[in-house]
Motif scaffolding. Structure first.
Motif, PDB file in Angstrom:
ATOM      1  N   SER A   1      42.035 -34.588 -33.738  1.00  0.00           N
ATOM      2  CA  SER A   1      43.451 -34.822 -34.000  1.00  0.00           C
ATOM      3  C   SER A   1      43.913 -36.165 -33.462  1.00  0.00           C
ATOM      4  CB  SER A   1      44.288 -33.715 -33.353  1.00  0.00           C
ATOM      5  OG  SER A   1      45.670 -33.989 -33.484  1.00  0.00           O
ATOM      6  N   VAL A   2      44.780 -36.833 -34.259  1.00  0.00           N
ATOM      7  CA  VAL A   2      45.480 -38.026 -33.772  1.00  0.00           C
ATOM      8  C   VAL A   2      46.978 -37.763 -33.697  1.00  0.00           C
ATOM      9  CG1 VAL A   2      43.713 -39.612 -34.621  1.00  0.00           C
ATOM     10  CG2 VAL A   2      45.644 -39.025 -36.098  1.00  0.00           C
ATOM     11  N   VAL A   3      47.380 -36.492 -33.897  1.00  0.00           N
ATOM     12  CA  VAL A   3      48.794 -36.113 -33.849  1.00  0.00           C
ATOM     13  C   VAL A   3      48.919 -34.892 -32.938  1.00  0.00           C
ATOM     14  CG1 VAL A   3      50.847 -35.512 -35.179  1.00  0.00           C
ATOM     15  CG2 VAL A   3      49.072 -36.917 -36.226  1.00  0.00           C
ATOM     16  N   SER A   4      49.348 -35.107 -31.711  1.00  0.00           N
ATOM     17  CA  SER A   4      49.337 -34.035 -30.713  1.00  0.00           C
ATOM     18  C   SER A   4      50.266 -32.879 -31.082  1.00  0.00           C
ATOM     19  CB  SER A   4      49.717 -34.588 -29.335  1.00  0.00           C
ATOM     20  OG  SER A   4      50.985 -35.230 -29.377  1.00  0.00           O
ATOM     21  N   SER A   5      51.425 -33.173 -31.684  1.00  0.00           N
ATOM     22  CA  SER A   5      52.360 -32.099 -32.033  1.00  0.00           C
ATOM     23  C   SER A   5      51.762 -31.167 -33.079  1.00  0.00           C
ATOM     24  CB  SER A   5      53.677 -32.688 -32.543  1.00  0.00           C
ATOM     25  OG  SER A   5      53.450 -33.542 -33.662  1.00  0.00           O
ATOM     26  N   ALA A   6      51.085 -31.725 -34.082  1.00  0.00           N
ATOM     27  CA  ALA A   6      50.433 -30.902 -35.105  1.00  0.00           C
ATOM     28  C   ALA A   6      49.275 -30.125 -34.503  1.00  0.00           C
ATOM     29  CB  ALA A   6      49.942 -31.788 -36.239  1.00  0.00           C
ATOM     30  N   ASN A   7      48.592 -30.727 -33.565  1.00  0.00           N
ATOM     31  CA  ASN A   7      47.474 -30.054 -32.885  1.00  0.00           C
ATOM     32  C   ASN A   7      47.960 -28.797 -32.168  1.00  0.00           C
ATOM     33  OD1 ASN A   7      44.764 -29.808 -31.986  1.00  0.00           O
ATOM     34  ND2 ASN A   7      45.333 -30.729 -30.026  1.00  0.00           N
ATOM     35  N   ARG A   8      49.108 -28.900 -31.504  1.00  0.00           N
ATOM     36  CA  ARG A   8      49.653 -27.749 -30.783  1.00  0.00           C
ATOM     37  C   ARG A   8      50.014 -26.614 -31.749  1.00  0.00           C
ATOM     38  NH1 ARG A   8      52.037 -31.948 -27.714  1.00  0.00           N
ATOM     39  NH2 ARG A   8      53.956 -31.861 -28.930  1.00  0.00           N
ATOM     40  N   ILE A   9      50.588 -26.967 -32.887  1.00  0.00           N
ATOM     41  CA  ILE A   9      50.958 -25.944 -33.869  1.00  0.00           C
ATOM     42  C   ILE A   9      49.718 -25.224 -34.392  1.00  0.00           C
ATOM     43  CG2 ILE A   9      51.903 -25.584 -36.186  1.00  0.00           C
ATOM     44  CD1 ILE A   9      53.880 -27.869 -35.575  1.00  0.00           C
ATOM     45  N   ILE A  10      48.696 -25.971 -34.734  1.00  0.00           N
ATOM     46  CA  ILE A  10      47.489 -25.378 -35.316  1.00  0.00           C
ATOM     47  C   ILE A  10      46.737 -24.538 -34.295  1.00  0.00           C
ATOM     48  CG2 ILE A  10      45.190 -25.950 -36.230  1.00  0.00           C
ATOM     49  CD1 ILE A  10      46.557 -28.259 -37.732  1.00  0.00           C
ATOM     50  N   THR A  11      46.582 -25.028 -33.087  1.00  0.00           N
ATOM     51  CA  THR A  11      45.897 -24.221 -32.080  1.00  0.00           C
ATOM     52  C   THR A  11      46.689 -22.958 -31.758  1.00  0.00           C
ATOM     53  OG1 THR A  11      46.895 -25.593 -30.332  1.00  0.00           O
ATOM     54  CG2 THR A  11      44.659 -26.144 -31.032  1.00  0.00           C
ATOM     55  N   GLY A  12      48.015 -23.038 -31.836  1.00  0.00           N
ATOM     56  CA  GLY A  12      48.834 -21.841 -31.639  1.00  0.00           C
ATOM     57  C   GLY A  12      48.589 -20.798 -32.710  1.00  0.00           C
TER      58      GLY A  12
END
Length: 251
Positions: free
Chosen positions: A55-66
């Protein structure tokens, strides 16, 4: 194995069965929500799945891992720029985009006995050199078409033009302001990438192969003796995951 590439423009999902990509999907990064991610992955079984994320987008990473956590996925692996993806000579590897390193890894696997110039042509354009010995030497980062055109909107009297209107005209003469802007953007982008490639060829001890990927790859590829390939980051995730698995089995 499920590979997830979270880029600035798209989030791409790819399920591998052995070496074969059996399912691919993508969503817009800018509009990502948990509901959209759930809908995008509803076609595949997540229970017991091994997931690797770059990931290069931390906010999207948090959503997907959630979403993955809620689905009960326990084996979630985050690949970062410091994960030992490829040998390198970079001074600040921690701030190097993981997508650049994974692209470089795939490019080198494709050309194991040659130096490689890997070009990512997306929202930004990166041009990177990988030596014949397989060392990521670094490269250049420049604006992509959208950034290039949007930079002109602050100037008085110049119209705002979307990158989807680029025609990559070769005549070089715009008969209107709009055409002049589009010609200037395409000529500038092509010229910048050509100069980056020229400098890297001069720096390389060997004649590099050129591999280009990304949303603008096909448009740019006709101006270079380049191999146009898709989804090098997803392929890099797969290669990295299997390299890690092999290393662990040897231990």
């Amino acid at each position: 194995m499920l590979a997830i590439d979270i880029g600035n423009t798209y989030v791409k999902f790819c399920k591998f069965d052995g070496e074969e990509a059996v399912w691919i999907n993508k969503i817009d990064t800018a509009t990502i929500t948990a509901e959209i991610v759930q809908s995008a992955m509803c076609e595949i079984e997540l229970d017991g799945e091994t997931v690797f994320i770059a990931s290069v987008v931390s906010s999207a990473n948090r959503i997907i891992t959630g979403v993955l956590d809620d689905a009960g996925v326990e084996d979630i692996n985050i690949i970062s720029s410091t994960s030992g993806i490829i040998k390198h000579s970079i001074e600040t590897i921690e701030t190097t985009g993981v997508d650049r390193l994974l692209t470089a890894l795939t490019a080198k696997v494709m050309c194991p006995d040659e130096a490689v110039i890997a070009i990512q042509a997306g929202s930004a354009i990166t041009v990177d050199l990988i030596s014949k010995a397989g060392v990521f030497e670094g490269g250049m980062i420049m604006p992509g078409p959208e950034m290039w055109l949007s930079s002109l909107t602050t100037a008085a009297m110049l119209p705002s033009i979307g990158a989807e209107n680029l025609t990559w005209a070769k005549d070089g003469v715009g008969k209107s302001t709009r055409a002049a802007i589009l010609n200037g953007a395409s000529a500038g982008l092509i010229g910048a990438v050509k100069e980056a490639v020229r400098r890297m060829v001069m720096l390389s001890k060997d004649v590099p192969q050129i591999i280009i990927t990304g949303g603008w790859a096909e448009s740019l590829a006709e101006f270079f003796p380049a191999k146009c390939q898709s989804d090098l980051v997803l392929s890099g995730i797969y290669i990295y995951a299997n390299t890690q698995a092999g290393s662990q089995s040897e231990e």
